[in-house]
Design a protein around this motif. Structure first.
Motif, PDB file in Angstrom:
ATOM      1  N   ARG A  84       0.821  -1.214   0.000  1.00 29.53           N
ATOM      2  CA  ARG A  84       0.000   0.000   0.000  1.00 29.53           C
ATOM      3  C   ARG A  84       0.854   1.263   0.000  1.00 29.53           C
ATOM      4  O   ARG A  84       0.475   2.278  -0.597  1.00 29.53           O
ATOM      5  CB  ARG A  84      -0.931  -0.029   1.206  1.00 29.53           C
ATOM      6  N   LEU A  85       1.999   1.221   0.650  1.00 26.89           N
ATOM      7  CA  LEU A  85       2.908   2.372   0.616  1.00 26.89           C
ATOM      8  C   LEU A  85       3.395   2.618  -0.803  1.00 26.89           C
ATOM      9  O   LEU A  85       3.480   3.770  -1.257  1.00 26.89           O
ATOM     10  CB  LEU A  85       4.102   2.121   1.540  1.00 26.89           C
ATOM     11  N   SER A  86       3.693   1.537  -1.515  1.00 25.68           N
ATOM     12  CA  SER A  86       4.251   1.640  -2.875  1.00 25.68           C
ATOM     13  C   SER A  86       3.203   1.971  -3.923  1.00 25.68           C
ATOM     14  O   SER A  86       3.568   2.318  -5.059  1.00 25.68           O
ATOM     15  CB  SER A  86       4.936   0.317  -3.251  1.00 25.68           C
ATOM     16  N   THR A  87       1.941   1.860  -3.590  1.00 29.21           N
ATOM     17  CA  THR A  87       0.878   2.100  -4.574  1.00 29.21           C
ATOM     18  C   THR A  87      -0.086   3.192  -4.093  1.00 29.21           C
ATOM     19  O   THR A  87      -0.087   4.298  -4.623  1.00 29.21           O
ATOM     20  CB  THR A  87       0.108   0.803  -4.861  1.00 29.21           C
ATOM     21  N   TYR A  88      -0.859   2.885  -3.071  1.00 31.32           N
ATOM     22  CA  TYR A  88      -1.882   3.831  -2.605  1.00 31.32           C
ATOM     23  C   TYR A  88      -1.284   5.124  -2.063  1.00 31.32           C
ATOM     24  O   TYR A  88      -1.618   6.220  -2.538  1.00 31.32           O
ATOM     25  CB  TYR A  88      -2.747   3.175  -1.530  1.00 31.32           C
ATOM     26  N   TRP A  89      -0.389   5.015  -1.080  1.00 31.69           N
ATOM     27  CA  TRP A  89       0.140   6.232  -0.463  1.00 31.69           C
ATOM     28  C   TRP A  89       1.050   7.001  -1.414  1.00 31.69           C
ATOM     29  O   TRP A  89       1.131   8.238  -1.364  1.00 31.69           O
ATOM     30  CB  TRP A  89       0.865   5.889   0.835  1.00 31.69           C
ATOM     31  N   LEU A  90       1.732   6.292  -2.299  1.00 27.95           N
ATOM     32  CA  LEU A  90       2.523   6.957  -3.336  1.00 27.95           C
ATOM     33  C   LEU A  90       1.617   7.783  -4.249  1.00 27.95           C
ATOM     34  O   LEU A  90       1.928   8.937  -4.587  1.00 27.95           O
ATOM     35  CB  LEU A  90       3.284   5.917  -4.152  1.00 27.95           C
ATOM     36  N   THR A  91       0.485   7.214  -4.627  1.00 27.69           N
ATOM     37  CA  THR A  91      -0.466   7.927  -5.486  1.00 27.69           C
ATOM     38  C   THR A  91      -1.050   9.134  -4.771  1.00 27.69           C
ATOM     39  O   THR A  91      -1.237  10.195  -5.381  1.00 27.69           O
ATOM     40  CB  THR A  91      -1.595   6.979  -5.927  1.00 27.69           C
ATOM     41  N   ILE A  92      -1.348   8.981  -3.487  1.00 31.37           N
ATOM     42  CA  ILE A  92      -1.859  10.108  -2.700  1.00 31.37           C
ATOM     43  C   ILE A  92      -0.852  11.262  -2.717  1.00 31.37           C
ATOM     44  O   ILE A  92      -1.211  12.429  -2.904  1.00 31.37           O
ATOM     45  CB  ILE A  92      -2.147   9.675  -1.245  1.00 31.37           C
ATOM     46  N   GLY A  93       0.431  10.936  -2.545  1.00 33.06           N
ATOM     47  CA  GLY A  93       1.463  11.973  -2.524  1.00 33.06           C
ATOM     48  C   GLY A  93       1.634  12.658  -3.867  1.00 33.06           C
ATOM     49  O   GLY A  93       1.563  13.899  -3.963  1.00 33.06           O
ATOM     50  N   VAL A  94       1.837  11.863  -4.917  1.00 31.73           N
ATOM     51  CA  VAL A  94       2.046  12.435  -6.255  1.00 31.73           C
ATOM     52  C   VAL A  94       0.781  13.124  -6.748  1.00 31.73           C
ATOM     53  O   VAL A  94       0.826  14.243  -7.288  1.00 31.73           O
ATOM     54  CB  VAL A  94       2.472  11.335  -7.245  1.00 31.73           C
TER      55      VAL A  94
END
Length: 336
Positions: free
Chosen positions: A313-323
């Motif tokens: 989830r860090l590599s996909t969901y939270w990364l997407t939230i940040g970018v």
């Protein structure tokens, strides 16, 4: 909107805290302490590539409808859409209409054209969950490793596929049903709003709504008629899904475990069911289902399984939230 997002994230953090506490926070910290952080960096890179290929699906369809829109603007709109989708509970339900407004705001294309291209792109990006998911399910079943531990989730996955396929069939092959439904809703809305103001009478009239629907279906026909674009976009969608799955595989290796690719594919596909949880991006629900799948099908201990799920989830969901959040902020500032 800000209040809704804030409350959603508070709820999401609470769900994650409960999940971590149930599994054991010290055990999770112990798993993370032995992680290979260089490999975890590859997981983040994979997440970025997943986002890139999914964005390319949007670029193919939007450019087909309006080839004058710069790719940089399409990328900004896509990332903003992903942020809105992931930052709000059940964001998928409202994202397409909102993003269609962004696309048409500066007059690049009609609202209904933007809506048709965005819905088409989103649906195509959704298809690999099932192509990879059912392929993985068949491979696991052939090896006799399914068991009964995930029977509820697998049944729900199959039911969701039938529901989505049925809705797409009705929407594409039975447009008369859509016309009747939308015209009926617009008529009710016109009567209710008309009690307070006549400002929207024209926009909600049968003629105006029917014209919008005609434009929507004309754009859908334009997209489906371009076989080359469909093939290229389908390849992009499946590459996006492949890179979306890889962080689970990489995360396990980084912790010293090994997962087969079919197990990785099915747990990521089943993780989509976690979106029913009323938190941003289904946070809490997705992690729980991925953890259950890795425990049942991947034979990992609960602490290891949840740690891999958190890395995923860090590599996909939270990364997407940040970018996506950065993109949304830039789009908002430029639009003021």
């Amino acid at each position: 909107m800000k209040r809704r997002i804030a409350l959603g994230f508070v709820f999401a953090v609470a769900l994650l805290a409960l999940l971590v506490r149930a599994v054991g926070s010290q055990d999770i910290v112990a798993e993370l302490s032995k992680a290979n952080f260089r490999l975890l960096g590859l997981g983040l890179l994979s997440g970025l590539l997943a986002l890139t290929f999914r964005g390319l699906v949007w670029e193919r369809f939007i450019s087909l409808v309006d080839d004058t829109m710069p790719r940089s603007r399409i990328a900004g709109i896509f990332l903003t859409a992903m942020f809105v989708k992931y930052a709000t509970p059940y964001g998928q339900l409202a994202t397409e209409p909102f993003v269609a407004y962004l696309v048409s705001r500066d007059g690049e294309m009609a609202y209904e054209d933007g809506l048709a291209s965005i819905i088409s792109a989103d649906l195509l990006n959704y298809v690999p969950y099932y192509t990879f998911g059912f392929l993985a399910l068949g491979m696991i079943a052939a090896g006799g490793a399914i068991g009964t531990g995930m029977s509820t989730q697998l049944t729900a996955f199959a039911v969701l596929f039938v529901v989505v396929a049925s809705l797409v069939f009705v929407g594409v092959r039975r447009p008369i049903v859509v016309y009747r439904l939308v015209l009926g809703i617009a008529g009710v809305g016109r009567r209710i709003v008309g009690r307070f103001t006549d400002r929207f009478d024209q926009q909600l009239s049968d003629g105006a709504v029917r014209s919008r629907l005609d434009g929507f279906y004309t754009t859908v026909e334009t997209i489906t008629a371009d076989k080359r674009t469909l093939v290229i976009a389908s390849v992009y969608a499946h590459l996006g899904m492949a890179f979306l799955m890889l962080p689970v595989y990489i995360g396990a290796i980084a912790l010293g475990y090994h997962l087969t690719l079919p197990v990785v594919a099915i747990v990521v596909a089943l993780g989509k069911l976690g979106s029913v949880v009323p938190s941003p991006g289904g946070t809490g629900g997705v992690e729980a289902i991925v953890t259950a799948g890795l425990t049942t099908l991947g034979s990992l201990e609960p602490a290891a399984a949840l740690t891999v799920a958190l890395i995923y989830r860090l590599s996909t969901y939270w990364l997407t939230i940040g970018v996506g959040g950065i993109s949304a902020a830039g789009l908002f500032i430029r639009g003021r």
